[in-house]
Design a protein around this motif. Structure first.
Motif, mmCIF file in Angstrom:
data_model
loop_
_atom_site.group_PDB
_atom_site.id
_atom_site.type_symbol
_atom_site.label_atom_id
_atom_site.label_comp_id
_atom_site.label_asym_id
_atom_site.label_seq_id
_atom_site.Cartn_x
_atom_site.Cartn_y
_atom_site.Cartn_z
ATOM 1 N N ILE A 69 -2.787 7.898 -8.562
ATOM 2 C CA ILE A 69 -1.991 6.691 -8.786
ATOM 3 C C ILE A 69 -0.524 7.052 -8.633
ATOM 4 C CG2 ILE A 69 -1.967 7.096 -11.286
ATOM 5 C CD1 ILE A 69 -1.933 4.044 -11.667
ATOM 6 N N SER A 70 0.246 6.147 -8.045
ATOM 7 C CA SER A 70 1.670 6.400 -7.846
ATOM 8 C C SER A 70 2.416 5.075 -7.744
ATOM 9 C CB SER A 70 1.909 7.240 -6.601
ATOM 10 O OG SER A 70 1.496 6.537 -5.441
ATOM 11 N N ARG A 71 3.754 5.170 -7.772
ATOM 12 C CA ARG A 71 4.606 3.991 -7.573
ATOM 13 C C ARG A 71 5.435 4.186 -6.311
ATOM 14 N NH1 ARG A 71 5.774 1.785 -13.225
ATOM 15 N NH2 ARG A 71 5.196 3.531 -14.579
ATOM 16 N N SER A 72 5.853 3.080 -5.700
ATOM 17 C CA SER A 72 6.750 3.151 -4.564
ATOM 18 C C SER A 72 8.162 3.468 -5.040
ATOM 19 C CB SER A 72 6.725 1.828 -3.792
ATOM 20 O OG SER A 72 7.236 0.786 -4.618
ATOM 21 N N VAL A 73 8.998 3.887 -4.101
ATOM 22 C CA VAL A 73 10.378 4.227 -4.433
ATOM 23 C C VAL A 73 11.123 3.009 -4.966
ATOM 24 C CG1 VAL A 73 12.576 4.996 -3.470
ATOM 25 C CG2 VAL A 73 10.449 6.112 -2.774
ATOM 26 N N ASP A 74 10.844 1.832 -4.413
ATOM 27 C CA ASP A 74 11.531 0.627 -4.883
ATOM 28 C C ASP A 74 10.897 0.052 -6.141
ATOM 29 O OD1 ASP A 74 10.151 -1.860 -2.544
ATOM 30 O OD2 ASP A 74 9.223 -0.600 -4.044
ATOM 31 N N LYS A 75 9.883 0.696 -6.684
ATOM 32 C CA LYS A 75 9.239 0.365 -7.949
ATOM 33 C C LYS A 75 8.508 -0.979 -7.939
ATOM 34 C CE LYS A 75 10.977 3.977 -10.136
ATOM 35 N NZ LYS A 75 11.895 4.542 -9.150
ATOM 36 N N ARG A 76 8.314 -1.602 -6.798
ATOM 37 C CA ARG A 76 7.657 -2.906 -6.763
ATOM 38 C C ARG A 76 6.185 -2.805 -6.368
ATOM 39 N NH1 ARG A 76 10.906 -7.452 -7.056
ATOM 40 N NH2 ARG A 76 13.137 -6.981 -7.140
ATOM 41 N N THR A 77 5.765 -1.627 -5.985
ATOM 42 C CA THR A 77 4.384 -1.459 -5.557
ATOM 43 C C THR A 77 3.774 -0.236 -6.231
ATOM 44 O OG1 THR A 77 4.898 -2.402 -3.398
ATOM 45 C CG2 THR A 77 2.825 -1.205 -3.575
ATOM 46 N N ALA A 78 2.554 -0.385 -6.686
ATOM 47 C CA ALA A 78 1.792 0.758 -7.179
ATOM 48 C C ALA A 78 0.667 1.024 -6.196
ATOM 49 C CB ALA A 78 1.230 0.466 -8.562
ATOM 50 N N TYR A 79 0.283 2.279 -6.076
ATOM 51 C CA TYR A 79 -0.740 2.661 -5.118
ATOM 52 C C TYR A 79 -1.886 3.378 -5.827
ATOM 53 C CZ TYR A 79 3.121 1.975 -1.834
ATOM 54 O OH TYR A 79 4.163 1.450 -1.122
ATOM 55 N N LEU A 80 -3.035 3.297 -5.212
ATOM 56 C CA LEU A 80 -4.163 4.122 -5.618
ATOM 57 C C LEU A 80 -4.689 4.777 -4.342
ATOM 58 C CD1 LEU A 80 -5.996 5.001 -7.996
ATOM 59 C CD2 LEU A 80 -7.608 3.219 -7.247
ATOM 60 N N ARG A 81 -4.372 6.042 -4.194
ATOM 61 C CA ARG A 81 -4.852 6.803 -3.055
ATOM 62 C C ARG A 81 -6.243 7.331 -3.410
ATOM 63 N NH1 ARG A 81 -4.592 8.246 2.449
ATOM 64 N NH2 ARG A 81 -5.500 10.340 2.647
ATOM 65 N N MET A 82 -7.227 7.037 -2.581
ATOM 66 C CA MET A 82 -8.607 7.427 -2.855
ATOM 67 C C MET A 82 -9.103 8.321 -1.719
ATOM 68 S SD MET A 82 -10.072 3.771 -4.235
ATOM 69 C CE MET A 82 -9.964 3.005 -2.626
ATOM 70 N N ASP A 83 -9.396 9.556 -2.046
ATOM 71 C CA ASP A 83 -9.902 10.523 -1.070
ATOM 72 C C ASP A 83 -11.344 10.909 -1.392
ATOM 73 O OD1 ASP A 83 -6.666 11.994 -1.249
ATOM 74 O OD2 ASP A 83 -7.460 10.825 0.425
ATOM 75 N N ASN A 84 -12.034 11.437 -0.388
ATOM 76 C CA ASN A 84 -13.409 11.888 -0.562
ATOM 77 C C ASN A 84 -14.257 10.805 -1.244
ATOM 78 O OD1 ASN A 84 -15.634 13.601 -0.497
ATOM 79 N ND2 ASN A 84 -15.064 14.668 -2.382
ATOM 80 N N LEU A 85 -14.184 9.614 -0.699
ATOM 81 C CA LEU A 85 -14.886 8.485 -1.300
ATOM 82 C C LEU A 85 -16.390 8.662 -1.252
ATOM 83 C CD1 LEU A 85 -12.569 5.682 0.018
ATOM 84 C CD2 LEU A 85 -13.210 5.973 -2.379
ATOM 85 N N LYS A 86 -17.050 8.142 -2.285
ATOM 86 C CA LYS A 86 -18.495 8.223 -2.403
ATOM 87 C C LYS A 86 -19.066 6.809 -2.483
ATOM 88 C CE LYS A 86 -17.927 12.362 -5.275
ATOM 89 N NZ LYS A 86 -18.221 12.982 -6.582
ATOM 90 N N PRO A 87 -20.333 6.639 -2.130
ATOM 91 C CA PRO A 87 -20.950 5.310 -2.272
ATOM 92 C C PRO A 87 -20.828 4.764 -3.692
ATOM 93 C CG PRO A 87 -22.317 6.693 -0.891
ATOM 94 C CD PRO A 87 -21.212 7.573 -1.423
ATOM 95 N N SER A 88 -20.809 5.636 -4.690
ATOM 96 C CA SER A 88 -20.686 5.192 -6.081
ATOM 97 C C SER A 88 -19.295 4.633 -6.395
ATOM 98 C CB SER A 88 -20.991 6.351 -7.043
ATOM 99 O OG SER A 88 -20.148 7.461 -6.780
ATOM 100 N N ASP A 89 -18.342 4.788 -5.470
ATOM 101 C CA ASP A 89 -17.014 4.212 -5.657
ATOM 102 C C ASP A 89 -16.963 2.757 -5.197
ATOM 103 O OD1 ASP A 89 -15.687 7.352 -4.571
ATOM 104 O OD2 ASP A 89 -15.779 6.606 -6.637
ATOM 105 N N THR A 90 -18.038 2.271 -4.605
ATOM 106 C CA THR A 90 -18.094 0.880 -4.160
ATOM 107 C C THR A 90 -17.916 -0.055 -5.343
ATOM 108 O OG1 THR A 90 -19.521 1.372 -2.274
ATOM 109 C CG2 THR A 90 -19.580 -0.880 -3.131
ATOM 110 N N ALA A 91 -16.905 -0.935 -5.256
ATOM 111 C CA ALA A 91 -16.574 -1.821 -6.369
ATOM 112 C C ALA A 91 -15.440 -2.742 -5.947
ATOM 113 C CB ALA A 91 -16.140 -1.009 -7.594
#
Length: 125
Positions: A69-91
């Motif tokens: 999880i992270s925020r953008s430099v301008d603080k208006r956007t948050a991100y969720l970077r998801m790597d090595n995704l698994k079928p159990s992450d489906t949601a």
């Protein structure tokens, strides 16, 4: 103020990556930010969160080391970077923000609160 809007979901193969965005019309600098998800037939659960003005983050055991999880430099956007995704992450993935302890409360009681439409993430095997 309206809650931020989630985007960036989609269909990805197992092992792939996606980055979700949580975009607000206001600065998120003074807000706790949380990402949650709800899989088909399962209860909503917390995925990752970060406190306001605090660089440390907290992740669920099931995603630790894969999601960031992270925020953008301008603080208006948050991100969720998801790597090595698994079928159990489906949601459906949701973000929520709060200036007080709202995100912390939802982390403990994720079935409460009101939620937006979220963004669908589907991981194929």
């Amino acid at each position: 103020q309206a809650q931020p809007v989630e985007s960036g979901g989609g269909l990805v193969q197992s092992g792939g990556s996606l980055t979700l965005s949580c975009t607000a019309s206001f600065s998120l600098d003074d807000y706790d930010i949380g990402w949650f998800r709800q899989a088909p037939g399962k209860e909503r659960e917390g995925v990752a969160m970060m406190r306001r003005r605090d660089p440390t983050t907290h992740s669920a055991d099931s995603v630790r080391g894969r999601f960031t999880i992270s925020r953008s430099v301008d603080k208006r956007t948050a991100y969720l970077r998801m790597d090595n995704l698994k079928p159990s992450d489906t949601a459906i993935y949701y973000c929520t923000v709060d200036r007080s302890d709202g995100v912390m409360r939802l982390w403990v009681f994720p079935q409460k609160g009101s939620w937006g439409q979220g963004t669908q993430v589907t991981v194929s095997s």
